[in-house]
Motif scaffolding. Sequence first.
Motif, PDB file in Angstrom:
ATOM      1  N   UNK A 160       0.776  -1.311  -0.009  1.00 59.61           N
ATOM      2  CA  UNK A 160       0.076   0.274   0.065  1.00 59.61           C
ATOM      3  C   UNK A 160       0.734   1.065  -0.063  1.00 59.61           C
ATOM      4  N   UNK A 161       1.554   1.516  -1.290  1.00 56.50           N
ATOM      5  CA  UNK A 161       2.555   2.668  -1.171  1.00 56.50           C
ATOM      6  C   UNK A 161       1.605   3.986  -1.419  1.00 56.50           C
ATOM      7  N   UNK A 162       0.199   3.827  -1.527  1.00 59.51           N
ATOM      8  CA  UNK A 162      -0.523   5.200  -1.441  1.00 59.51           C
ATOM      9  C   UNK A 162      -0.799   5.520  -0.138  1.00 59.51           C
ATOM     10  N   UNK A 163      -0.578   4.856   1.012  1.00 60.36           N
ATOM     11  CA  UNK A 163      -0.834   5.435   2.357  1.00 60.36           C
ATOM     12  C   UNK A 163       0.302   6.099   2.986  1.00 60.36           C
ATOM     13  N   UNK A 164       0.030   6.882   3.825  1.00 65.58           N
ATOM     14  CA  UNK A 164       0.951   7.625   4.448  1.00 65.58           C
ATOM     15  C   UNK A 164       1.592   6.654   5.335  1.00 65.58           C
ATOM     16  N   UNK A 165       3.047   6.668   5.316  1.00 64.69           N
ATOM     17  CA  UNK A 165       3.831   5.379   5.898  1.00 64.69           C
ATOM     18  C   UNK A 165       4.749   5.840   6.893  1.00 64.69           C
ATOM     19  N   UNK A 166       4.755   5.253   8.119  1.00 68.11           N
ATOM     20  CA  UNK A 166       5.629   5.775   9.161  1.00 68.11           C
ATOM     21  C   UNK A 166       6.504   4.595   9.345  1.00 68.11           C
ATOM     22  N   UNK A 167       7.851   4.852   9.528  1.00 66.01           N
ATOM     23  CA  UNK A 167       8.783   3.878   9.942  1.00 66.01           C
ATOM     24  C   UNK A 167       9.231   4.014  11.446  1.00 66.01           C
ATOM     25  N   UNK A 168       9.141   3.059  12.279  1.00 66.04           N
ATOM     26  CA  UNK A 168       9.760   2.862  13.694  1.00 66.04           C
ATOM     27  C   UNK A 168      10.907   1.738  13.690  1.00 66.04           C
ATOM     28  N   UNK A 169      12.033   2.504  13.753  1.00 66.07           N
ATOM     29  CA  UNK A 169      13.443   1.742  13.728  1.00 66.07           C
ATOM     30  C   UNK A 169      14.165   1.611  15.052  1.00 66.07           C
ATOM     31  N   UNK A 170      14.545   0.440  15.270  1.00 66.15           N
ATOM     32  CA  UNK A 170      15.555   0.198  16.269  1.00 66.15           C
ATOM     33  C   UNK A 170      16.542  -0.562  15.589  1.00 66.15           C
ATOM     34  N   UNK A 171      17.692  -0.543  16.108  1.00 68.15           N
ATOM     35  CA  UNK A 171      18.958  -1.079  15.456  1.00 68.15           C
ATOM     36  C   UNK A 171      19.440  -2.486  16.272  1.00 68.15           C
ATOM     37  N   UNK A 172      19.759  -3.495  15.424  1.00 67.74           N
ATOM     38  CA  UNK A 172      19.649  -5.076  16.103  1.00 67.74           C
ATOM     39  C   UNK A 172      21.320  -5.001  16.535  1.00 67.74           C
ATOM     40  N   UNK A 173      22.144  -4.558  15.638  1.00 66.06           N
ATOM     41  CA  UNK A 173      23.696  -4.753  15.589  1.00 66.06           C
ATOM     42  C   UNK A 173      24.007  -4.184  17.028  1.00 66.06           C
ATOM     43  N   UNK A 174      25.272  -5.131  17.502  1.00 69.21           N
ATOM     44  CA  UNK A 174      25.819  -4.870  18.639  1.00 69.21           C
ATOM     45  C   UNK A 174      27.247  -4.527  18.388  1.00 69.21           C
ATOM     46  N   UNK A 175      28.005  -3.445  19.258  1.00 69.34           N
ATOM     47  CA  UNK A 175      29.359  -3.292  19.018  1.00 69.34           C
ATOM     48  C   UNK A 175      30.179  -4.577  19.432  1.00 69.34           C
ATOM     49  N   UNK A 176      31.002  -4.806  18.726  1.00 70.18           N
ATOM     50  CA  UNK A 176      31.731  -6.327  18.958  1.00 70.18           C
ATOM     51  C   UNK A 176      33.325  -5.836  18.789  1.00 70.18           C
ATOM     52  N   UNK A 177      34.067  -6.838  19.511  1.00 69.78           N
ATOM     53  CA  UNK A 177      35.525  -6.769  19.253  1.00 69.78           C
ATOM     54  C   UNK A 177      36.075  -7.730  17.997  1.00 69.78           C
ATOM     55  N   UNK A 178      36.960  -7.755  17.416  1.00 74.14           N
ATOM     56  CA  UNK A 178      37.310  -8.781  16.216  1.00 74.14           C
ATOM     57  C   UNK A 178      38.765  -9.451  16.711  1.00 74.14           C
ATOM     58  N   UNK A 179      38.983 -10.547  16.208  1.00 72.93           N
ATOM     59  CA  UNK A 179      40.320 -11.149  16.268  1.00 72.93           C
ATOM     60  C   UNK A 179      41.226 -10.338  15.362  1.00 72.93           C
TER      61      UNK A 179
END
Length: 411
Positions: A72-91
Amino acid sequence: MADHAKPWTESMPDEQFQFIHDILAAPSPIGLEAAMTQGVLRPYMERIAPAGAAVRNFKGHAGVVLDTHPGRDDLFTVMVIGHADKIRMQVRSIGEDGKVWINSDSFLPTTLIGHEVSIFSEDPAAPGSYRRFDGGTVEALGAIHFADPKVRSGDQGVKKEQLYVELQVHGEEKKKQIEDLGIRPGDSILMNRPIRPGFSPDTFYGAYLDNGLGCFVAAESARLVAEAGGPSNIRVLFAAATYEEIGRFGSRVLVSEMRPDAVIGVDVNHDFVAAPGIGDKRMSPVTMGKGFTMSVGAIVSEQLNRRVETVARDNDIPIQRDAVGPDTGTDGMAGVLGNVDCAATSVGMPIRNMHTISESGCTRDVLACTHAVAETLKALDAEETEPGTLAERFRNQHPRLDQATPQRHPG
């Protein structure tokens, strides 16, 4: 006496706290976020989705979106965003003495020393298959006895190049022992610290509140909206993005592909009042336990903020304004960074000790943010009385400071 019509005034129910625990416990380092998005969030979204909604996956990243009105691209669209990535260390490399040298990513090196970590390693013999190695700790000096006098006195800190994971390897060919396990440069390392209730009432602490809490708010606000019958006049996209910690790239992809008219980024914020050495810098007096935060400044839409603030006032949801300067620092910037014309803002929850193993938050702030987002979506849905109403208002009702009302001192 607690007001049962206002959940943010009460302690969080155990079931909800367990959901936060499950989100934050999912190993979700940058680039490998599917444990959280596909393992925890997607099943939950599918279970609470309103009729006709769909959950969408993506090819190039592990983001997930609950779409209330697919197509339904014709509708007014609202996006609610959280982010799933975590800061990490690497070898980084493996030493002859069995030390697994690592980078510190977005952690202060001194906050890592002595803490337990898990190494997640792709099996060299079976690409795409991952193993988990527990029992390691991050070290840098080995013992105070070996430290430079300036480090022992506190006059000098620990450098990121000094960090390594101690796996207690001993015997002959220590480096080969590690290599034979298949641990290689680039393998992700996460803190092994699940959240738990804090000492003070309605608090909790642990690693990676940043930003599983934003994903929790997105998912729980979706549940609240669905339980109220779902949006009828607008389309809502409840999203868990990826790659935020390295430049907010995942949210850019989401908004570029799904073209929302409005974006509400949800992320943790700082408790500036409690931050050591910050109070005298006159930061925004945002603090834990006094409600959710709303960004003011940068690319933030004052029209969208007005609606969030009105909802908070009308429902007695505690709100704190946070001046963000040139950048929200969150996925709220996604509309601009993704080159999409949309109204945007950023809301969140103040926490302490961000990017450490002992991030701390207040469940009442999390609930306040969740209900503020849900009530804002309901209000937007009610405002769209006819197709195009909201879009027209957002286009033509930008604040005009040349029409500001002159004020005098009341005397």
